[in-house]
Write a protein that holds these residues in place. Structure first.
Motif, short mmCIF file in Angstrom:
data_model
loop_
_atom_site.label_atom_id
_atom_site.label_comp_id
_atom_site.label_asym_id
_atom_site.label_seq_id
_atom_site.Cartn_x
_atom_site.Cartn_y
_atom_site.Cartn_z
N TYR A 41 19.50 -50.81 -5.87
CA TYR A 41 20.48 -49.85 -5.36
C TYR A 41 21.48 -50.54 -4.45
O TYR A 41 22.67 -50.21 -4.45
CB TYR A 41 19.78 -48.69 -4.64
CG TYR A 41 19.52 -47.52 -5.53
CD1 TYR A 41 18.52 -47.57 -6.50
CD2 TYR A 41 20.28 -46.36 -5.46
CE1 TYR A 41 18.28 -46.51 -7.35
CE2 TYR A 41 20.05 -45.28 -6.31
CZ TYR A 41 19.05 -45.37 -7.25
OH TYR A 41 18.83 -44.32 -8.09
N ILE A 66 16.98 -47.67 -17.59
CA ILE A 66 16.64 -47.03 -18.87
C ILE A 66 16.80 -48.03 -20.01
O ILE A 66 15.95 -48.12 -20.90
CB ILE A 66 17.53 -45.79 -19.09
CG1 ILE A 66 17.11 -44.67 -18.14
CG2 ILE A 66 17.42 -45.31 -20.54
CD1 ILE A 66 18.10 -43.51 -18.08
N PRO A 69 16.75 -45.27 -3.17
CA PRO A 69 16.37 -44.75 -4.50
C PRO A 69 15.69 -43.39 -4.37
O PRO A 69 14.93 -43.18 -3.44
CB PRO A 69 15.37 -45.80 -5.00
CG PRO A 69 15.66 -47.03 -4.22
CD PRO A 69 16.17 -46.58 -2.89
N LEU A 105 12.68 -41.79 -8.98
CA LEU A 105 13.46 -42.72 -9.81
C LEU A 105 12.71 -43.08 -11.09
O LEU A 105 13.28 -43.07 -12.19
CB LEU A 105 13.78 -43.99 -9.00
CG LEU A 105 14.47 -45.11 -9.78
CD1 LEU A 105 15.81 -44.65 -10.34
CD2 LEU A 105 14.66 -46.35 -8.89
N LEU A 106 11.44 -43.40 -10.95
CA LEU A 106 10.68 -43.81 -12.13
C LEU A 106 10.66 -42.69 -13.17
O LEU A 106 10.83 -42.93 -14.37
CB LEU A 106 9.26 -44.21 -11.74
CG LEU A 106 8.37 -44.63 -12.90
CD1 LEU A 106 8.91 -45.88 -13.58
CD2 LEU A 106 6.94 -44.88 -12.40
N VAL A 164 13.90 -42.48 -14.94
CA VAL A 164 14.09 -43.58 -15.88
C VAL A 164 13.23 -43.36 -17.13
O VAL A 164 13.69 -43.54 -18.27
CB VAL A 164 13.75 -44.92 -15.21
CG1 VAL A 164 13.71 -46.05 -16.23
CG2 VAL A 164 14.78 -45.23 -14.13
N GLU A 165 11.98 -42.99 -16.90
CA GLU A 165 11.09 -42.76 -18.05
C GLU A 165 11.64 -41.65 -18.94
O GLU A 165 11.60 -41.74 -20.16
CB GLU A 165 9.68 -42.40 -17.57
CG GLU A 165 8.94 -43.55 -16.90
CD GLU A 165 8.49 -44.63 -17.88
OE1 GLU A 165 8.78 -44.49 -19.09
OE2 GLU A 165 7.91 -45.63 -17.44
N GLU A 224 -8.38 -52.11 -6.81
CA GLU A 224 -7.31 -51.11 -6.92
C GLU A 224 -7.68 -49.92 -6.08
O GLU A 224 -8.86 -49.55 -6.00
CB GLU A 224 -7.11 -50.66 -8.38
CG GLU A 224 -6.41 -51.68 -9.25
CD GLU A 224 -5.93 -51.07 -10.55
OE1 GLU A 224 -5.42 -49.94 -10.52
OE2 GLU A 224 -6.08 -51.73 -11.59
N GLU A 257 -5.57 -46.18 -5.08
CA GLU A 257 -4.38 -45.33 -4.97
C GLU A 257 -4.80 -44.01 -4.36
O GLU A 257 -5.85 -43.46 -4.72
CB GLU A 257 -3.76 -45.07 -6.34
CG GLU A 257 -2.98 -46.22 -6.91
CD GLU A 257 -2.27 -45.80 -8.19
OE1 GLU A 257 -1.16 -45.25 -8.09
OE2 GLU A 257 -2.84 -45.99 -9.27
N PRO A 285 -8.84 -44.26 -15.76
CA PRO A 285 -8.18 -43.07 -15.23
C PRO A 285 -6.87 -43.43 -14.54
O PRO A 285 -6.66 -44.57 -14.13
CB PRO A 285 -9.19 -42.53 -14.21
CG PRO A 285 -9.88 -43.77 -13.72
CD PRO A 285 -9.90 -44.76 -14.85
N THR A 286 -6.00 -42.44 -14.42
CA THR A 286 -4.72 -42.62 -13.73
C THR A 286 -4.55 -41.50 -12.72
O THR A 286 -4.74 -40.33 -13.06
CB THR A 286 -3.55 -42.56 -14.73
OG1 THR A 286 -3.75 -43.56 -15.72
CG2 THR A 286 -2.22 -42.80 -14.04
#
Lengths: 169, 375
Positions: A19, A41, B20, B24-25, B28-29, B271, B273, B306-307
């Motif tokens: 950005y 994208i 951002p 944002l992700l 974009v996805e 990991e 989260e 898993p997520t």
């Protein structure tokens, strides 16, 4: 770790830097937002290949620079309006982000540059790229890079950003 | 001005860049999927993907801390989302609003209605911008706020009990405003040049965070009290839930009660989260859940990877099974094979999109489910 997660990590880790780069390229928040999202994208569809390269950030940077130049070739330049439709409440954050006089001069001078010249200046003085690297990012010859830099610096000098001859190569 | 001065000036300018958006992700996805679909399906599917791009909702984020996680065994016939979460909103493709705008679902007003933002054109070419109330069952649009500034980007919307708070990005800064759910009584609350990282509405107060020069949380009432910087929330940002969190989600603080939760990373975890309610982690023995303080560490008895989707705390298991480990709920979007699955969270809610595949082809209609903690 799957490619999807790698991409998510990339967006999270590099989003702010992209950005900032996009803001310098475009000159306003709105277009920076559009530019970063459109570039990501595009990169997303090639991510499996991009992520296996040494420098995914460089790939995105290239995409953004080329997209930006392409956009500005397609559309007329428009002066953005800062006017809000209603009387705003005074926000103390406004004072905290005022820039220095020097930055303000540079910012105003950058606005005078066409997108190609502006991209060269941003890549050279913000991203700290060498001329060969700028050639690769923009897909132009080294001679064109040099001429773009020279013209850009002429305009910056003319706009009062003094003594820029010191920065010519 | 020397070369170094020029570099310094540009670095200083760059610090004024927009932050951002939190989603944002997801944007974009969604854009990526939209692009893919352009090559393979009709234009109707493009609008569908915008649904996945937009979505969000308010649901009250969970404050619950349970003594033990509830991890029911996988039944032979998994219940559908609509059976497990009967108040969830499930919708097909968003049709175009009456004036032909591109629709983006911004949030859920209630089980039957979505808040949809429509704009004709984009960027500097944007010509018209409208906020719609979309009736999912009747497939009818009703305008909530017409003639929004066309170039402004509606970045965030939060639906409270009777109000809608929205954040719009202009060339001249960010504006925060609110209106009643029916679109009336719109009031501009504040503006800032600084990026707004997220907002949360609780009763008559609006919380939002800015990130420059450092993350701060601000609060004001919708009756326009003076803006107040919340003491003790420095370094935290608002993410649409009642919990402000730091950048790596290892520290949470409740915006209303002030309760703090700090994540304790167990030794050996590679990991981890977290949402405020719990953490999903992995160590050499496999996947596990724990509370943020490390208590109630529980091995996940399900196969696959898993997520953690986020929001109020849903976990996506292998086979696209959704799990709420706090309330012991399991559900699946479709009994047939799913494809083009997307999931995200906005505010406290989880948004899950999918299509059904048949005969090895991913050619079914696209569906989106909005699931809140209390659904």
């Amino acid at each position: 770790m799957g490619d999807d997660r790698l991409f998510a990590d990339f967006v999270r880790d590099r989003g702010a830097a992209l950005y900032r780069y996009g803001f310098l390229l475009t000159g306003n928040h709105h277009d920076a937002d559009d530019l970063v999202q459109e570039a990501l994208i595009k990169v997303r569809s090639r991510w499996t290949r991009v992520v296996r390269q040494d420098d995914p950030t460089g790939y995105v940077r290239t995409t953004m620079a080329r997209l930006h130049v392409s956009w500005w070739r397609r559309r007329r330049r428009e002066v953005p309006s800062a006017a809000l439709p209603e009387e705003p409440v005074v926000d103390r954050e406004l004072d905290r982000v005022e820039g220095s006089a020097q930055a303000a001069r540079v910012w105003a001078a950058l606005a005078l540059l066409p997108p190609g010249q502006r991209a060269v200046v941003v890549l050279r003085y913000y991203e700290h790229l060498s001329d060969p690297e700028i050639c690769a990012v923009l897909g132009i010859s080294r001679g064109t890079v040099r001429s773009q830099v020279a013209r850009a610096l002429d305009k910056l000098r003319a706009a009062g950003v003094a003594k820029l001859e010191e920065v010519t190569s | 001005m020397s070369e170094a001065d020029l570099r310094d000036a540009m670095a200083e300018i760059a610090e004024r860049a927009p932050v951002p958006p939190a989603d944002l992700l997801e944007r974009v996805e969604a854009g990526h999927r939209r692009q893919q679909r352009k090559h393979t399906v009709t234009a109707a599917f493009c609008a569908v993907l915008l649904v996945a791009a937009g979505g969000w909702v308010l649901s009250r984020p969970t404050d619950r801390v349970v003594d033990a996680f509830q991890l029911p065994p996988l039944p032979a016939n998994l219940p559908l989302i609509t059976e497990t979460w009967p108040a969830a909103t499930v919708t097909g493709a968003l049709p175009r609003p009456p004036d032909g705008q591109d629709p983006i679902a911004m949030g859920r007003i209630d089980q039957r209605h979505l808040l949809v933002w429509g704009r004709v054109g984009r960027g500097s070419a944007a010509a018209r911008s409208t906020l719609w109330n979309y009736d999912v069952a009747a497939e009818v649009y009703r305008p909530m706020a017409k003639d929004l500034q066309a170039r402004a980007v509606l970045t965030t919307v939060m639906v409270g009990d009777d109000t809608v708070v929205r954040v719009e990005q202009f060339d001249g800064g960010i504006a925060i405003s609110y209106s009643l759910v029916d679109g009336s009584h719109m009031v501009r609350l504040a503006r800032t040049m600084n990026g707004v990282a997220g907002i949360f509405v609780d009763g008559r107060s609006v919380y939002w965070s800015t990130t420059l020069p450092k993350p701060l949380v601000h609060r004001m009432t919708i009756s326009r009290s003076p803006i107040e910087d919340l003491i003790g929330y420095e370094g935290l940002t608002v993410d649409g839930t009642a919990w402000a969190r730091n950048a790596d989600s290892t520290r949470f603080k409740h915006l209303v009660t002030g309760e703090e939760r700090t994540v304790v990373r167990p030794p050996g975890a590679d990991e981890l989260e977290c949402v405020a309610a719990f953490c999903l982690g992995h160590d050499p023995t496999g996947w596990f859940l724990q509370h943020t303080d490390g208590s109630e560490r529980t091995k996940l008895p399900y196969p696959g990877t898993p997520t953690l989707i986020g929001g109020y705390g849903l976990v996506l298991l292998a086979g696209n099974v959704l799990l709420d480990p706090v309330r012991g709920k399991l559900g699946i979007a479709a009994r047939r094979s799913q494809c083009d699955v997307v999931h995200t969270s906005r505010g406290g809610e989880v948004i899950y999109g999918w299509r059904e595949s048949a005969g090895g082809r991913c050619a079914g209609n696209y569906w989106t489910a909005y699931i809140g903690a209390e659904d």
